[in-house]
Design a protein around this motif. Structure first.
Motif, PDB file in Angstrom:
ATOM      1  N   ALA A 536     -14.083   5.551  -8.593  1.00 22.14           N
ATOM      2  CA  ALA A 536     -13.373   6.093  -7.431  1.00 22.14           C
ATOM      3  C   ALA A 536     -11.888   6.174  -7.760  1.00 22.14           C
ATOM      4  O   ALA A 536     -11.286   5.181  -8.168  1.00 22.14           O
ATOM      5  CB  ALA A 536     -13.584   5.193  -6.213  1.00 22.14           C
ATOM      6  N   SER A 537     -11.295   7.338  -7.573  1.00 21.66           N
ATOM      7  CA  SER A 537      -9.860   7.461  -7.798  1.00 21.66           C
ATOM      8  C   SER A 537      -9.100   6.905  -6.604  1.00 21.66           C
ATOM      9  O   SER A 537      -9.524   7.049  -5.455  1.00 21.66           O
ATOM     10  CB  SER A 537      -9.479   8.932  -8.000  1.00 21.66           C
ATOM     11  N   ILE A 538      -7.994   6.244  -6.903  1.00 25.85           N
ATOM     12  CA  ILE A 538      -7.140   5.637  -5.876  1.00 25.85           C
ATOM     13  C   ILE A 538      -5.721   6.136  -6.126  1.00 25.85           C
ATOM     14  O   ILE A 538      -5.270   6.194  -7.268  1.00 25.85           O
ATOM     15  CB  ILE A 538      -7.172   4.092  -6.006  1.00 25.85           C
ATOM     16  N   ASP A 539      -5.022   6.467  -5.077  1.00 29.72           N
ATOM     17  CA  ASP A 539      -3.628   6.887  -5.190  1.00 29.72           C
ATOM     18  C   ASP A 539      -2.791   5.722  -5.728  1.00 29.72           C
ATOM     19  O   ASP A 539      -2.839   4.614  -5.185  1.00 29.72           O
ATOM     20  CB  ASP A 539      -3.129   7.298  -3.795  1.00 29.72           C
ATOM     21  N   ARG A 540      -2.029   5.987  -6.777  1.00 31.81           N
ATOM     22  CA  ARG A 540      -1.304   4.868  -7.381  1.00 31.81           C
ATOM     23  C   ARG A 540      -0.172   4.348  -6.504  1.00 31.81           C
ATOM     24  O   ARG A 540       0.380   3.280  -6.773  1.00 31.81           O
ATOM     25  CB  ARG A 540      -0.814   5.210  -8.780  1.00 31.81           C
ATOM     26  N   HIS A 541       0.168   5.058  -5.473  1.00 32.64           N
ATOM     27  CA  HIS A 541       1.213   4.562  -4.577  1.00 32.64           C
ATOM     28  C   HIS A 541       0.680   3.656  -3.474  1.00 32.64           C
ATOM     29  O   HIS A 541       1.449   3.097  -2.705  1.00 32.64           O
ATOM     30  CB  HIS A 541       2.001   5.736  -3.990  1.00 32.64           C
ATOM     31  N   GLU A 542      -0.625   3.498  -3.421  1.00 30.07           N
ATOM     32  CA  GLU A 542      -1.200   2.542  -2.467  1.00 30.07           C
ATOM     33  C   GLU A 542      -0.690   1.143  -2.823  1.00 30.07           C
ATOM     34  O   GLU A 542      -0.646   0.776  -4.000  1.00 30.07           O
ATOM     35  CB  GLU A 542      -2.730   2.555  -2.561  1.00 30.07           C
ATOM     36  N   GLN A 543      -0.316   0.372  -1.816  1.00 31.97           N
ATOM     37  CA  GLN A 543       0.183  -0.978  -2.091  1.00 31.97           C
ATOM     38  C   GLN A 543      -0.670  -2.041  -1.401  1.00 31.97           C
ATOM     39  O   GLN A 543      -1.321  -1.771  -0.394  1.00 31.97           O
ATOM     40  CB  GLN A 543       1.632  -1.101  -1.609  1.00 31.97           C
ATOM     41  N   VAL A 544      -0.628  -3.240  -1.971  1.00 33.39           N
ATOM     42  CA  VAL A 544      -1.245  -4.384  -1.309  1.00 33.39           C
ATOM     43  C   VAL A 544      -0.196  -4.979  -0.391  1.00 33.39           C
ATOM     44  O   VAL A 544       0.820  -5.499  -0.870  1.00 33.39           O
ATOM     45  CB  VAL A 544      -1.673  -5.476  -2.309  1.00 33.39           C
ATOM     46  N   LEU A 545      -0.447  -4.922   0.880  1.00 32.46           N
ATOM     47  CA  LEU A 545       0.505  -5.456   1.858  1.00 32.46           C
ATOM     48  C   LEU A 545      -0.250  -6.295   2.886  1.00 32.46           C
ATOM     49  O   LEU A 545      -1.420  -6.058   3.100  1.00 32.46           O
ATOM     50  CB  LEU A 545       1.244  -4.303   2.556  1.00 32.46           C
ATOM     51  N   PRO A 546       0.412  -7.225   3.549  1.00 24.89           N
ATOM     52  CA  PRO A 546       1.797  -7.619   3.288  1.00 24.89           C
ATOM     53  C   PRO A 546       1.946  -8.295   1.938  1.00 24.89           C
ATOM     54  O   PRO A 546       0.974  -8.636   1.271  1.00 24.89           O
ATOM     55  CB  PRO A 546       2.111  -8.586   4.428  1.00 24.89           C
ATOM     56  N   MET A 547       3.212  -8.488   1.570  1.00 26.51           N
ATOM     57  CA  MET A 547       3.488  -9.170   0.311  1.00 26.51           C
ATOM     58  C   MET A 547       4.701 -10.078   0.477  1.00 26.51           C
ATOM     59  O   MET A 547       5.717  -9.674   1.045  1.00 26.51           O
ATOM     60  CB  MET A 547       3.766  -8.154  -0.788  1.00 26.51           C
ATOM     61  N   VAL A 548       4.565 -11.281  -0.032  1.00 22.62           N
ATOM     62  CA  VAL A 548       5.697 -12.196  -0.094  1.00 22.62           C
ATOM     63  C   VAL A 548       6.295 -12.047  -1.493  1.00 22.62           C
ATOM     64  O   VAL A 548       5.577 -12.166  -2.486  1.00 22.62           O
ATOM     65  CB  VAL A 548       5.249 -13.651   0.131  1.00 22.62           C
ATOM     66  N   ALA A 549       7.572 -11.765  -1.570  1.00 21.19           N
ATOM     67  CA  ALA A 549       8.204 -11.639  -2.880  1.00 21.19           C
ATOM     68  C   ALA A 549       8.070 -12.974  -3.610  1.00 21.19           C
ATOM     69  O   ALA A 549       8.190 -14.034  -2.994  1.00 21.19           O
ATOM     70  CB  ALA A 549       9.675 -11.270  -2.721  1.00 21.19           C
ATOM     71  N   PRO A 550       7.812 -12.931  -4.924  1.00 21.11           N
ATOM     72  CA  PRO A 550       7.704 -14.188  -5.667  1.00 21.11           C
ATOM     73  C   PRO A 550       8.935 -15.063  -5.424  1.00 21.11           C
ATOM     74  O   PRO A 550      10.061 -14.593  -5.541  1.00 21.11           O
ATOM     75  CB  PRO A 550       7.625 -13.730  -7.127  1.00 21.11           C
ATOM     76  N   GLY A 551       8.709 -16.302  -5.027  1.00 20.23           N
ATOM     77  CA  GLY A 551       9.815 -17.223  -4.789  1.00 20.23           C
ATOM     78  C   GLY A 551      10.350 -17.213  -3.363  1.00 20.23           C
ATOM     79  O   GLY A 551      11.115 -18.090  -2.982  1.00 20.23           O
ATOM     80  N   ALA A 552       9.929 -16.232  -2.557  1.00 19.19           N
ATOM     81  CA  ALA A 552      10.411 -16.177  -1.170  1.00 19.19           C
ATOM     82  C   ALA A 552       9.527 -17.039  -0.277  1.00 19.19           C
ATOM     83  O   ALA A 552       8.457 -17.505  -0.684  1.00 19.19           O
ATOM     84  CB  ALA A 552      10.414 -14.736  -0.683  1.00 19.19           C
ATOM     85  N   ALA A 553       9.996 -17.250   0.945  1.00 20.07           N
ATOM     86  CA  ALA A 553       9.212 -18.013   1.912  1.00 20.07           C
ATOM     87  C   ALA A 553       8.095 -17.129   2.458  1.00 20.07           C
ATOM     88  O   ALA A 553       8.276 -15.926   2.651  1.00 20.07           O
ATOM     89  CB  ALA A 553      10.110 -18.490   3.048  1.00 20.07           C
TER      90      ALA A 553
END
Ligand SMILES: Cc1ncc(C[n+]2csc(CCOP(=O)(O)OP(=O)(O)O)c2C)c(N)n1
Lengths: 560, 103
Positions: A536-553
């Motif tokens: 299955a092709s997936i749009d490469r701009h799809e994101q996994v969200l939400p996301m906590v930036a590494p090191g953030a709270a």
């Protein structure tokens, strides 16, 4: 020791017999010079089947797949030198996820050790930091002790991988065996401290806003049912680590799903408000906690773990209980008050309805969440769900309705691309009655693609679902979000024809891109037994969200 | 006090002395020091001799007393071949007595 008649056997024959007595019925591996005596003995076994893999890392992950799906110790085999080094990643992966595995490697003859002999590598030295324990065996006699011990160590306490390195002359050495040792089994854990359990119960009974935080140890201990009972009795909203998914059905009323970097907003916000965190078989991994100082800032902590070194390692517990999770939860249950906890459950319900996990496209099988949902509709809870590592892994972790311990096979601690396919094959061979789904990415699948051959040969009931975004999606996402959209080395310039590759390996295939009715096509593909490769092709701009930036709270999430 | 430990006492760094009873075989020392080296935790001094029949050995370590020490001890205790760990203060004399070999 059980009495038997005297037999003269080689070290190899002794190991085969000991493995048979352990109940081992299948061993993946690849032969080579230094392990040929063992292979010769194995060829005579009527009980153990050898699975010839195409890479030793594949063998290591197949053993892991079997161990993760069944909870039992599994074995893999490799020759000395490059065979052993090829196993290392799978061993390290097993260490970080506490998976019981015994890796057996051939070694050059004792007289050659230390001479830089052909295919000599210090497998013992290399595996010290990535095994729970390891052995370099010096005599056939010693094998009678070492093999059962390896199994006992792998399965006892906090499970983990054990390496047994056997020089070729030891494999060939003939000795008389009159008695066989008992198979190595899991030692019963030391009984947990009653006072601490009582103190924990009192804290739970006094808490206003408690949260139950389940880790992989709950699955390993077989304590999932007790965890759910505890949550239900004391009305504890429950979060799970990546490793614990399925310990409580993720659609249980009290479940808040996965916490941490890709947890739902409601999950991380509820943790931010809790006044008591009950950590069970969890190790406060940085992907789960985010910035530790900001993790559950107002909470007291109860920490239950079989590994004393985990207690107070990252967060100091107010009550730390060292013990088997299943046992401790079982003893905690009668001391915990039934409590409806309406105010707190009301507040958690409010968070769940105001900021739930967003799964855009869930009804459209041409989107990540929609594809995962459509696959879930093709199988029941008996299916095993494996993943590789990347965006697809996190989407599945967020959205697949995991409902059963040991249902979920994913590389958590090491996050190893290439884990998925061989782990799925190992699980499918250990539990042939189940359908095993492997969600993978176009980056990960190429890291152990050769095992398509093994699966075809064994007719393993594996359904690969390739979410092809022509990129290293999770890297692409991180560069997009945190590196000023400077996309570098995460987009593939050339994308292979995966369907042709799969066909070439003898797999049946389905291209969802060209299917007029993808849901119906999926249903039809899952109705066929045996290996099936779904693209299955997936749009490469799809994101996994939400996301906590590494090191953030954790409370500072990007995306809804 | 030997010159190695003295330097650190002078630097104001507190020390601890660890006494480990272990099975006496070739890999034990590697397992133990590996736990320290992977954490970039320096072992200042090591002494090791077999005990009694030689089935077990005793290892003495002198290490900096820092916040990770408790975690280190717990990790050492998990090693299959480590039978017992005792923690002593820097005042323990074992390293002082061998100091003369380091002058
Ligand atoms: C062996 C290994 N190398 C590198 C990484 C770093 N890494 C994490 S995710 C990722 C991209 C995975 O790409 P793909 O399998 O296509 O999955 P996607 O994120 O696109 O779903 C990479 C390179 C890793 N986890 N494992």
């Amino acid at each position: 020791m059980s009495q038997d008649t005297t037999e003269t056997l080689t070290g190899s024959q002794i190991v085969v017999r000991l493995l048979e007595r352990q109940g081992i019925r299948r061993i993946p591996g690849i032969p080579g010079g230094a392990i040929l005596p063992f292979y010769d003995a194995l060829s005579q076994s009527k009980l153990i089947e050898h699975v010839l893999t195409r890479h030793e890392q594949g063998a290591g992950f197949m053993a892991q797949g079997a161990a993760r799906a069944t909870g039992e110790v599994a074995v893999c085999l490799a020759t000395s030198g490059p065979g052993a080094t090829n196993l290392l990643t799978a061993i390290a992966d097993a260490k970080l996820d506490s998976i019981p595995m015994v890796a057996i490697t051939g070694q050059v003859a004792t007289s050659l050790i230390g001479t830089d002999a052909f295919q000599e590598v210090d497998a013992y030295g290399l595996t010290i930091p990535i095994t729970k324990h390891n052995f370099l065996v010096s005599s056939a006699q010693e094998l009678l002790e070492v093999i059962p011990k390896a199994f006992r160590i792998a399965a006892s306490g906090r499970p983990g991988p054990v390496l047994v390195d056997i020089p070729k002359d030891v494999q060939n050495e003939r000795i008389e065996v009159t008695e066989w040792p008992e198979p190595g089994r899991r030692d019963p854990a030391a009984e947990a401290d009653a006072e601490s359990i009582a103190a924990a119960a009192a804290m739970i009974n006094a808490a206003q806003r408690p949260i139950l935080y389940l880790g992989g140890g709950v699955v390993h201990s077989g304590g999932s049912a007790e965890a759910v009972q505890l949550a239900e009795k004391a009305s504890l909203p429950t979060v799970m680590t990546l490793m614990a998914l399925g310990a409580m059905p993720v659609d249980h009323a009290l479940s808040l799903g996965m916490l941490g970097m890709h947890g739902a907003r409601c999950t991380n916000l509820a943790l931010d408000e809790c006044d008591l965190l009950i950590a069970v078989g969890a190790r406060f991994d940085d992907r789960a906690t985010g910035k530790v100082a900001a993790f559950c800032p107002g909470a007291k902590i109860i920490h239950i773990d079989i590994d004393r070194a985990e207690l107070d390692k990252i967060k100091t517990a107010h009550v730390g209980i060292r013990g088997d999770v299943k046992e401790v939860l079982g003893r905690l249950l009668p001391q915990v008050k039934q409590d409806l906890r309406t105010a707190w459950l009301g507040r958690v319900g409010e968070l769940k309805s105001t900021c739930p996990l967003q799964t855009p496209g869930a009804d459209d099988p041409r989107t990540p969440y929609g594809l995962i949902r459509a696959v879930a509709e093709c199988v029941d809870d008996e299916a095993v769900i494996a993943t590789d590592v990347g965006q697809h892994q996190m989407w599945v972790a967020q959205a697949y309705p995991l409902r059963r311990p040991h249902q979920w096979l994913t590389s958590g601690g090491l996050g190893t691309m290439g884990f998925g396919l061989p782990a799925a094959i190992g699980a499918a061979m250990a539990q042939p009655e189940r359908t095993v789904v492997c969600f993978t990415g176009d980056g990960s699948i190429l890291m152990n693609i050769q095992e398509l051959a093994t699966a075809a040969e064994e007719n393993a009931n594996v359904k690969v679902v390739l979410m092809n975004n022509a990129s290293l999606g999770l890297v692409f996402q991180q560069q997009t979000l945190f590196y000023g959209e400077r996309i570098f080395s995460s987009k593939f310039k050339g994308v292979p024809d995966f369907l042709k590759i799969a066909e070439g390996f003898g797999w049946q295939t389905l291209d969802l891109d060209t299917a007029s009715d993808p849901k119906a096509a999926l249903q039809a593909a899952f109705a066929v037994r045996g290996p099936m490769f779904i693209h299955a092709s997936i749009d490469r701009h799809e994101q996994v969200l939400p996301m906590v930036a590494p090191g953030a709270a954790n409370k500072d999430m990007i995306g809804d | 006090m030997n010159s190695i430990t003295k330097k650190h006492h002078d630097a104001g760094q507190a020390h601890a002395v660890l006494e480990l009873d272990v099975n006496n075989h070739a890999g034990v020392m590697s397992h133990i020091v590996g736990l320290f080296s992977r954490r970039a935790y320096n072992v200042e001094g090591i002494l090791c001799m077999p005990v009694g029949s030689g089935k077990t050995s005793r290892i003495w370590l002198t290490v900096n007393e820092d916040a990770r020490l408790e975690q280190m001890i717990r990790q050492i205790e998990k090693l299959e071949d480590v039978l017992k760990v005792n923690r002593h203060g820097a005042a323990h004399e074992v390293f002082d007595r061998v100091g003369e070999f380091f002058r």
